[in-house]
Every structure is written in structure tokens, then in C-alpha cells.
Design a protein around this motif. Sequence first.
Motif, short mmCIF file in Angstrom:
data_model
loop_
_atom_site.label_atom_id
_atom_site.label_comp_id
_atom_site.label_asym_id
_atom_site.label_seq_id
_atom_site.Cartn_x
_atom_site.Cartn_y
_atom_site.Cartn_z
N PRO A 15 -3.99 23.83 6.80
CA PRO A 15 -2.73 24.12 6.77
C PRO A 15 -1.91 23.78 5.72
N TYR A 16 -0.84 24.24 5.30
CA TYR A 16 -0.19 23.96 4.39
C TYR A 16 0.69 22.65 4.69
N ASN A 17 0.30 21.37 4.00
CA ASN A 17 0.81 20.22 4.37
C ASN A 17 0.53 19.26 3.06
N THR A 18 0.75 17.85 3.15
CA THR A 18 0.59 17.05 1.96
C THR A 18 -0.92 16.99 1.54
N GLU A 19 -1.82 17.27 2.30
CA GLU A 19 -3.29 17.07 2.14
C GLU A 19 -3.33 18.44 1.04
N TRP A 20 -2.94 19.54 1.55
CA TRP A 20 -3.18 20.65 0.65
C TRP A 20 -2.67 20.41 -0.79
N LYS A 21 -1.34 19.97 -0.73
CA LYS A 21 -0.43 19.63 -2.05
C LYS A 21 -1.31 18.60 -2.86
N SER A 22 -1.89 17.48 -2.15
CA SER A 22 -2.65 16.56 -2.91
C SER A 22 -4.10 17.30 -3.40
N LEU A 23 -4.63 18.06 -2.73
CA LEU A 23 -5.74 18.78 -3.11
C LEU A 23 -5.52 19.73 -4.42
N VAL A 24 -4.42 20.44 -4.43
CA VAL A 24 -4.19 21.09 -5.59
C VAL A 24 -3.80 20.36 -6.79
N ALA A 25 -3.11 19.16 -6.58
CA ALA A 25 -2.76 18.29 -7.46
C ALA A 25 -4.08 17.60 -8.07
N ALA A 26 -5.07 17.10 -7.10
CA ALA A 26 -6.24 16.56 -7.56
C ALA A 26 -7.14 17.42 -8.51
N LEU A 27 -7.25 18.85 -7.88
CA LEU A 27 -7.73 19.77 -8.86
C LEU A 27 -7.34 20.20 -9.94
N GLU A 28 -5.92 20.04 -10.32
CA GLU A 28 -5.31 20.30 -11.51
C GLU A 28 -5.57 19.04 -12.54
N ASN A 29 -5.49 17.98 -12.08
CA ASN A 29 -5.98 16.54 -12.69
C ASN A 29 -7.29 16.83 -13.37
N THR A 30 -8.07 17.71 -13.02
CA THR A 30 -9.49 17.79 -13.45
C THR A 30 -9.56 18.68 -14.68
N LEU A 31 -8.54 19.50 -14.65
CA LEU A 31 -8.53 20.41 -15.85
C LEU A 31 -8.43 19.82 -17.27
N VAL A 32 -9.05 20.34 -18.14
CA VAL A 32 -9.39 19.89 -19.50
C VAL A 32 -8.62 21.00 -20.45
N LEU A 33 -7.71 21.37 -20.19
CA LEU A 33 -6.90 22.52 -20.94
C LEU A 33 -5.93 22.30 -21.86
N ARG A 34 -6.12 22.30 -23.10
CA ARG A 34 -5.55 22.07 -24.29
C ARG A 34 -3.70 22.20 -24.20
N ASP A 35 -3.44 23.47 -23.85
CA ASP A 35 -1.99 23.76 -23.67
C ASP A 35 -1.38 23.77 -22.06
N HIS A 36 -2.29 23.46 -21.15
CA HIS A 36 -2.00 23.59 -19.61
C HIS A 36 -0.65 22.42 -19.55
N THR A 37 0.38 22.94 -18.84
CA THR A 37 1.46 21.80 -18.60
C THR A 37 1.09 21.12 -17.27
N PRO A 38 0.96 19.87 -17.16
CA PRO A 38 0.59 19.03 -16.00
C PRO A 38 1.92 19.24 -15.09
N GLY A 39 1.31 19.56 -13.78
CA GLY A 39 2.26 19.90 -12.77
C GLY A 39 2.35 21.37 -12.49
N THR A 40 2.05 22.18 -13.51
CA THR A 40 2.12 23.79 -12.95
C THR A 40 1.44 24.18 -11.74
N LEU A 41 0.33 23.85 -11.74
CA LEU A 41 -0.46 24.06 -10.22
C LEU A 41 0.19 23.47 -9.27
#
Length: 140
Positions: free
Chosen positions: A51-77
Motif C-alpha cells: 500500500p502507499y504508506n510510510t513503509e513504501w516511502k521508507s523503501l523508496v528512500a532506502a533504495l535511493e540511498n544506495t545510489l552512487v550517481l555523481r549528479d543525482h540530487t538526494p531526495g529526488t526519488l
Amino acid sequence: MEFPTKVALAQAVPVLPLYAGINIEQTTLLSGTRGAQIAGRFTLIPRHPFPYNTEWKSLVAALENTLVLRDHTPGTLAALDRYLHDRTGGMIGGLSHQIRGAAIDAILSGTEKITRDSLAADPLDFAAESSVPAILRAGR
């Protein structure tokens, strides 16, 4: 040399088989005498969209935190969590596939960042393509 029978081998080798399937309970695998034996050894674990809830939001944030892209702005995803939920139908596999594909495209194109446009340009997995409305797949 004599080879063990199937029963002897199954009793002699300590393994845990793991089967994955879709609508397996509606196939012939679990019907009849042999199916009844197999069914007695199975535990069905149904999977449902998140469901779209805090767990989903946390999952997206956790996946974003694993990105190692030079020009990616944190928080975009994290800011696109609702869009990602709608686009993937709330399926973790679809989300992972979507982010991984967009990250690979970002590296290959040299942009080194993921944006809503780059997510929309990346094709989804078959399950998401089949179940998510076309307007969301198109990124609108």
C-alpha cells in the motif's frame, strides 16, 4: 554401483526446495493423489502490492540511498514516491527494476542522475506493464 531411488535420495539429502509460481493453487500441480502429497509439503505465501504508506516511502528512500550517481540530487526519488507507487502498482520487484534501469541509463548516458523524465523513459517489467494504466506508464 547402485543409485538411490528418488525417495531414498530425498530422505538422504538435507535440502529445502523453494518453488515460486503464479496462481499455483489453480494448476494441476496440487491436484490428484500426488498433488495431495505435494500440497501437504507446501506453504503458500501470497504476495500483494505494497500500500502507499510510510513503509513504501521508507523503501523508496532506502533504495535511493544506495545510489552512487555523481549528479543525482538526494531526495529526488523520495519526492517521487507516489509516482513510483502508481507506476509500479506498489510491487517491490517493479520498483527495484524501475530504479535499477533508470540508474543504468543514467550511467550509460552520462547524466549520472535520475529524474521523473528518466523514470518515465525506462520501460517497466512485464507484470507492471500489464497491470498499470498506460497513462502512468507514459509518465503523465
